[in-house]
Design a protein around this motif. Structure first.
Motif, PDB file in Angstrom:
ATOM      1  N   ASN A 117      10.526   7.032  -2.568  1.00  0.00           N
ATOM      2  CA  ASN A 117      11.840   7.455  -2.065  1.00  0.00           C
ATOM      3  C   ASN A 117      12.812   6.282  -1.930  1.00  0.00           C
ATOM      4  N   LEU A 118      12.303   5.132  -1.524  1.00  0.00           N
ATOM      5  CA  LEU A 118      13.178   3.957  -1.438  1.00  0.00           C
ATOM      6  C   LEU A 118      13.672   3.573  -2.832  1.00  0.00           C
ATOM      7  N   ALA A 119      12.781   3.687  -3.830  1.00  0.00           N
ATOM      8  CA  ALA A 119      13.171   3.332  -5.200  1.00  0.00           C
ATOM      9  C   ALA A 119      14.247   4.298  -5.709  1.00  0.00           C
ATOM     10  N   VAL A 120      14.087   5.585  -5.388  1.00  0.00           N
ATOM     11  CA  VAL A 120      15.103   6.565  -5.805  1.00  0.00           C
ATOM     12  C   VAL A 120      16.426   6.255  -5.106  1.00  0.00           C
ATOM     13  N   ASP A 121      16.341   5.922  -3.835  1.00  0.00           N
ATOM     14  CA  ASP A 121      17.542   5.618  -3.063  1.00  0.00           C
ATOM     15  C   ASP A 121      18.284   4.437  -3.693  1.00  0.00           C
ATOM     16  N   ARG A 122      17.526   3.451  -4.117  1.00  0.00           N
ATOM     17  CA  ARG A 122      18.145   2.286  -4.749  1.00  0.00           C
ATOM     18  C   ARG A 122      18.800   2.683  -6.071  1.00  0.00           C
ATOM     19  N   ARG A 123      18.068   3.508  -6.864  1.00  0.00           N
ATOM     20  CA  ARG A 123      18.660   3.975  -8.131  1.00  0.00           C
ATOM     21  C   ARG A 123      19.951   4.739  -7.884  1.00  0.00           C
ATOM     22  N   MET A 124      19.978   5.471  -6.761  1.00  0.00           N
ATOM     23  CA  MET A 124      21.151   6.297  -6.466  1.00  0.00           C
ATOM     24  C   MET A 124      22.222   5.514  -5.707  1.00  0.00           C
ATOM     25  N   ARG A 125      22.002   4.239  -5.515  1.00  0.00           N
ATOM     26  CA  ARG A 125      22.969   3.373  -4.841  1.00  0.00           C
ATOM     27  C   ARG A 125      23.460   3.963  -3.524  1.00  0.00           C
ATOM     28  N   GLY A 126      22.502   4.511  -2.789  1.00  0.00           N
ATOM     29  CA  GLY A 126      22.858   5.009  -1.461  1.00  0.00           C
ATOM     30  C   GLY A 126      23.522   6.374  -1.462  1.00  0.00           C
ATOM     31  N   GLU A 127      23.603   7.013  -2.652  1.00  0.00           N
ATOM     32  CA  GLU A 127      24.245   8.338  -2.720  1.00  0.00           C
ATOM     33  C   GLU A 127      23.285   9.472  -2.376  1.00  0.00           C
ATOM     34  N   GLY A 128      22.016   9.141  -2.257  1.00  0.00           N
ATOM     35  CA  GLY A 128      21.012  10.198  -2.067  1.00  0.00           C
ATOM     36  C   GLY A 128      20.860  10.562  -0.613  1.00  0.00           C
ATOM     37  N   ARG A 130       0.834  -1.224   0.000  1.00  0.00           N
ATOM     38  CA  ARG A 130       0.000   0.000   0.000  1.00  0.00           C
ATOM     39  C   ARG A 130       0.855   1.255   0.000  1.00  0.00           C
ATOM     40  N   LEU A 131       2.075   1.102   0.543  1.00  0.00           N
ATOM     41  CA  LEU A 131       2.984   2.250   0.595  1.00  0.00           C
ATOM     42  C   LEU A 131       3.874   2.305  -0.647  1.00  0.00           C
ATOM     43  N   ALA A 132       3.493   1.528  -1.688  1.00  0.00           N
ATOM     44  CA  ALA A 132       4.192   1.539  -2.983  1.00  0.00           C
ATOM     45  C   ALA A 132       5.655   1.132  -2.872  1.00  0.00           C
ATOM     46  N   ARG A 173      25.830  -1.666   7.034  1.00  0.00           N
ATOM     47  CA  ARG A 173      25.876  -2.670   8.099  1.00  0.00           C
ATOM     48  C   ARG A 173      24.611  -3.531   8.138  1.00  0.00           C
ATOM     49  N   GLY A 174      23.923  -3.607   7.025  1.00  0.00           N
ATOM     50  CA  GLY A 174      22.745  -4.487   6.965  1.00  0.00           C
ATOM     51  C   GLY A 174      21.447  -3.724   7.105  1.00  0.00           C
ATOM     52  N   PRO A 175      20.338  -4.448   6.943  1.00  0.00           N
ATOM     53  CA  PRO A 175      19.026  -3.790   6.828  1.00  0.00           C
ATOM     54  C   PRO A 175      18.566  -3.062   8.092  1.00  0.00           C
ATOM     55  N   ALA A 176      18.977  -3.525   9.273  1.00  0.00           N
ATOM     56  CA  ALA A 176      18.530  -2.844  10.490  1.00  0.00           C
ATOM     57  C   ALA A 176      19.095  -1.418  10.509  1.00  0.00           C
ATOM     58  N   TRP A 177      20.358  -1.289  10.143  1.00  0.00           N
ATOM     59  CA  TRP A 177      20.994   0.033  10.102  1.00  0.00           C
ATOM     60  C   TRP A 177      20.453   0.858   8.952  1.00  0.00           C
ATOM     61  N   ARG A 178      20.341   0.193   7.792  1.00  0.00           N
ATOM     62  CA  ARG A 178      19.972   0.941   6.573  1.00  0.00           C
ATOM     63  C   ARG A 178      18.527   1.442   6.644  1.00  0.00           C
ATOM     64  N   HIS A 179      17.672   0.633   7.280  1.00  0.00           N
ATOM     65  CA  HIS A 179      16.254   0.963   7.226  1.00  0.00           C
ATOM     66  C   HIS A 179      15.656   1.313   8.588  1.00  0.00           C
ATOM     67  N   LEU A 180      16.488   1.665   9.549  1.00  0.00           N
ATOM     68  CA  LEU A 180      15.940   1.937  10.886  1.00  0.00           C
ATOM     69  C   LEU A 180      14.812   2.966  10.832  1.00  0.00           C
ATOM     70  N   LEU A 199       1.190   8.769   1.989  1.00  0.00           N
ATOM     71  CA  LEU A 199       2.171   7.949   2.708  1.00  0.00           C
ATOM     72  C   LEU A 199       2.982   7.073   1.755  1.00  0.00           C
ATOM     73  N   ALA A 200       2.448   6.826   0.559  1.00  0.00           N
ATOM     74  CA  ALA A 200       3.151   5.983  -0.414  1.00  0.00           C
ATOM     75  C   ALA A 200       4.393   6.671  -0.998  1.00  0.00           C
ATOM     76  N   ASP A 201       4.683   7.870  -0.564  1.00  0.00           N
ATOM     77  CA  ASP A 201       5.946   8.495  -0.966  1.00  0.00           C
ATOM     78  C   ASP A 201       7.131   7.678  -0.430  1.00  0.00           C
ATOM     79  N   LEU A 202       6.880   6.859   0.584  1.00  0.00           N
ATOM     80  CA  LEU A 202       7.944   5.988   1.096  1.00  0.00           C
ATOM     81  C   LEU A 202       8.504   5.122  -0.024  1.00  0.00           C
ATOM     82  N   GLY A 203       7.610   4.433  -0.737  1.00  0.00           N
ATOM     83  CA  GLY A 203       8.061   3.524  -1.790  1.00  0.00           C
ATOM     84  C   GLY A 203       8.830   4.273  -2.878  1.00  0.00           C
TER      85      GLY A 203
END
Ligand code: COA
Length: 314
Positions: A145-156, A44-46, A102-109, A139-143
């Protein structure tokens, strides 16, 4: 509370941890949704499947070895910190920026904090009579933003670092083509990456906002739409055709005199929004569109882009 120890183990400045401790105090946090419900909520959050899989893999299950006590402390207190400002619409840093490798807990806290706050935000919307469809679109702006973050390989930007706390606090709404940030007497416009910015789509969205805010926030009195963006740099007029969407969007605004904004480098923002990379050498950037060519040629000639602010009456 051993704040020095928490900061050392998180690898962040102790002042950042002290700030979280001070602002969150003993205020209530919010529980994460049940893990079994999470995939449907993420959809639902895309949130795209690859991001959703990572978030599920790092889920803060009781006893999960990925979640050290200090990470659990930060998740709980950061959620409380944002929740304490429910209804707020200023920029709010939810906590220190964490290392991402350092893994998903750190990356996605802060994504887990967002998920914990979804129900709180939806409840706030409900109290203001806001339709569920608007809640979920917002609220679906989460999805996105995560997609942009992935495209930017963590540079965003780290996701949920300030920007998404607006959504979680009921401070921002997506109405058609644009997002609107509540203010004192001004509604701040934000332009998500969601297709062309046609004048028709913009006008329809502005009309939606003109009806939405008096209806759902009758105590607030908005007189002006405002925007701060690289899209308002008048130098773009030298490169883009007069009937392009960006030029027509600019024409709505009365520009404020140029001031170098603190903490924003417009050259970096143009690279972010036009190429979604901050480190690729100018010579290797694509030149497929008029804007891409303009962005590169302008910088190569030694000139700089401007982050401009503008406004127009509601
Ligand atoms: C704002 C946005 C929707 C405008 O796109 P648009 O409606 O296509 O804009 P225009 O019609 O003015 O485009 C003019 C030219 O620039 C190109 N262009 C526009 N935005 C572009 C972008 N972000 N990246 C690459 N090229 C872009 C168009 O393809 C067109 O080139 P062409 O004629 O060679 O095909 C788009 O830039 C976007 O999605 N940006 C990301 C979000 C953003 O920047 N938000 C503001 C944050 S402060």
């Amino acid at each position: 509370m051993d704040l020095d120890g928490i900061a050392a183990r998180l690898g962040v400045p102790v002042e950042d941890v002290e700030r979280v401790h001070r602002l969150a105090g003993d205020l209530p946090s919010a529980p994460l949704p049940a893990k079994a419900d999470a995939p449907a909520i993420l959809a639902r959050l895309a949130v795209r499947p690859d991001d959703a899989a990572e978030i599920m893999a790092g889920w803060p299950d009781l006893g999960s070895p990925l979640w050290t006590p200090e990470l659990r402390w930060l998740l709980d207190r950061s959620t409380a910190l944002v929740r304490a400002d429910l209804g707020g619409h200023g920029w709010l840093v939810p906590g220190p920026e964490l290392p991402r490798d350092r893994g998903p807990a750190w990356r996605h806290l802060y994504v887990y904090a967002y998920l914990a706050l979804v129900e709180v935000a939806v409840g706030y919307h409900r109290d203001h009579g806001i339709a569920e469809a608007v809640s979920w679109t917002t609220l679906a702006d989460l999805g996105r933003n995560l997609a942009v973050d992935r495209r930017m390989r963590g540079e965003g930007w780290p996701v949920m670092q300030s920007w998404l706390t607006l959504h979680a606090r009921g401070g921002l709404y997506e109405l058609g083509r644009l997002q609107y940030q509540r203010g004192d007497t001004t509604l701040g416009l934000h332009i998500p990456e969601s297709g062309p910015l046609t004048p028709q789509a913009v006008e329809a969205s502005l009309d939606q906002a003109r009806a939405f805010f008096p209806r759902h926030f009758p105590d607030e009195h908005y007189t002006t739409f405002s925007c701060g963006s690289w899209l308002l740099d008048p130098q773009l007029l030298d490169y883009l055709p007069g009937d392009s969407n960006i030029v027509r969007f600019q024409q709505r605004f009365e520009l404020e005199p140029y001031e170098q904004p603190e903490g924003i480098d417009a050259d970096v923002e143009v690279l972010r929004f036009v190429f979604r990379t901050l480190t690729t050498p100018l010579d290797q950037l694509p030149r497929r569109t008029a804007l891409q060519r303009a962005a590169v040629d302008h910088l190569k000639s030694g000139r700089h882009w401007q982050w401009r602010r503008g406004h127009f009456p509601i």
